[in-house]
Write a protein that holds these residues in place. Structure first.
Motif, PDB file in Angstrom:
ATOM      1  N   ILE A  50       0.501  13.216   7.861  1.00 25.92           N
ATOM      2  CA  ILE A  50      -0.167  12.082   7.200  1.00 25.92           C
ATOM      3  C   ILE A  50       0.867  11.155   6.580  1.00 25.92           C
ATOM      4  O   ILE A  50       0.761   9.922   6.679  1.00 25.92           O
ATOM      5  N   ARG A  51       1.895  11.711   5.967  1.00 18.90           N
ATOM      6  CA  ARG A  51       2.959  10.865   5.408  1.00 18.90           C
ATOM      7  C   ARG A  51       3.660  10.091   6.514  1.00 18.90           C
ATOM      8  O   ARG A  51       4.001   8.921   6.342  1.00 18.90           O
ATOM      9  N   GLU A  80       5.212  10.874  -3.503  1.00 19.21           N
ATOM     10  CA  GLU A  80       5.264  12.333  -3.602  1.00 19.21           C
ATOM     11  C   GLU A  80       4.708  12.736  -4.967  1.00 19.21           C
ATOM     12  O   GLU A  80       5.036  12.130  -5.981  1.00 19.21           O
ATOM     13  N   VAL A  81       3.875  13.752  -4.975  1.00 19.48           N
ATOM     14  CA  VAL A  81       3.281  14.261  -6.214  1.00 19.48           C
ATOM     15  C   VAL A  81       3.715  15.710  -6.387  1.00 19.48           C
ATOM     16  O   VAL A  81       3.490  16.545  -5.502  1.00 19.48           O
ATOM     17  N   GLU A  82       4.320  15.984  -7.522  1.00 20.42           N
ATOM     18  CA  GLU A  82       4.746  17.353  -7.810  1.00 20.42           C
ATOM     19  C   GLU A  82       3.520  18.269  -7.803  1.00 20.42           C
ATOM     20  O   GLU A  82       2.477  17.940  -8.362  1.00 20.42           O
ATOM     21  N   GLY A  83       3.641  19.397  -7.150  1.00 22.84           N
ATOM     22  CA  GLY A  83       2.549  20.367  -7.106  1.00 22.84           C
ATOM     23  C   GLY A  83       1.512  20.082  -6.032  1.00 22.84           C
ATOM     24  O   GLY A  83       0.521  20.802  -5.932  1.00 22.84           O
ATOM     25  N   GLY A 110       0.808  -1.209   0.000  1.00 21.16           N
ATOM     26  CA  GLY A 110       0.000   0.000   0.000  1.00 21.16           C
ATOM     27  C   GLY A 110       0.839   1.256   0.000  1.00 21.16           C
ATOM     28  O   GLY A 110       2.045   1.218   0.264  1.00 21.16           O
ATOM     29  N   SER A 111       0.178   2.366  -0.309  1.00 19.06           N
ATOM     30  CA  SER A 111       0.846   3.664  -0.375  1.00 19.06           C
ATOM     31  C   SER A 111      -0.056   4.749   0.176  1.00 19.06           C
ATOM     32  O   SER A 111      -1.269   4.584   0.265  1.00 19.06           O
ATOM     33  N   VAL A 112       0.571   5.871   0.508  1.00 16.56           N
ATOM     34  CA  VAL A 112      -0.136   7.071   0.918  1.00 16.56           C
ATOM     35  C   VAL A 112       0.333   8.219   0.029  1.00 16.56           C
ATOM     36  O   VAL A 112       1.519   8.331  -0.292  1.00 16.56           O
ATOM     37  N   ILE A 113      -0.636   9.027  -0.393  1.00 16.95           N
ATOM     38  CA  ILE A 113      -0.373  10.207  -1.218  1.00 16.95           C
ATOM     39  C   ILE A 113      -0.904  11.401  -0.437  1.00 16.95           C
ATOM     40  O   ILE A 113      -2.104  11.506  -0.192  1.00 16.95           O
ATOM     41  N   SER A 114      -0.009  12.292  -0.025  1.00 20.18           N
ATOM     42  CA  SER A 114      -0.409  13.458   0.763  1.00 20.18           C
ATOM     43  C   SER A 114       0.687  14.506   0.707  1.00 20.18           C
ATOM     44  O   SER A 114       1.865  14.175   0.608  1.00 20.18           O
TER      45      SER A 114
END
Length: 174
Positions: A23-24, A36-39, A14-18
């Motif tokens: 939260i991370r 990690e998501v740019e922006g 599983g993963s977390v996107i935040s």
């Protein structure tokens, strides 16, 4: 702290996107990969499309993906109703809709849950300790009679009010 995999063995990966460090960090200790998501900003200008694509990509390989968006919470703290409504609309159309439209075409069924982590009413500008509304969607799951997504309507839904770990246990049972 037990990992999500230890608590729910059906979750292998599983993963977390935040954009939020807290939260991370919780995701890390829960045994989830951090994406990690740019922006990604934690505000209403966050990269919703990037989070949606990252979630879709992760779901192709993993059992569980947690996407966290802070925008509505921050708008609540600011007391900005217009911004909060705009952020909810962005969540609907720029994050949830693309994920749903993609995963509903897959042969492997994907369960989606949508909920806030806590209420932050714009009139109070603080977190309050009240139940949160939630949606659980899974292919083949029969909908209940609730037609409006809000705190009062969802109390009348199939699940009623859930406490402590009842929500995650129900979700993992699907």
């Amino acid at each position: 702290m037990q990992t999500l995999q230890q608590l729910h063995p059906q979750v292998k990966t599983g993963s977390v996107i935040s954009a939020v460090d807290l939260i991370r960090g919780i995701g890390h200790y829960a045994g989830l990969n951090i994406i990690e998501v740019e922006g990604a900003t934690g505000l209403a200008n966050t990269n919703y499309e990037g989070k949606a694509q990252a979630a879709i990509d992760a779901l192709r390989k993993q059992d569980f993906v947690f996407v966290h968006v802070e925008a509505t919470d921050e708008a609540g703290h600011d007391g900005d109703l217009e911004l909060k409504l705009r952020a909810i609309n962005y969540l609907d159309h720029r994050l949830i809709e693309p994920i749903y439209n993609e995963v509903r075409t897959w042969d492997e069924p994907v369960c989606i849950a949508i909920l806030p982590d806590h209420p932050t009413p714009v009139e109070m500008r603080i977190h309050i300790n009240e139940p949160v509304p939630f949606i659980i969607y899974a292919p083949g799951m029969e909908p209940d009679s609730v037609l409006t997504y809000d705190e009062e309507s969802c109390k009348e839904g199939y699940y009623g009010l859930l406490c402590k770990d009842e929500f995650i246990n129900e979700l993992m049972a699907i």
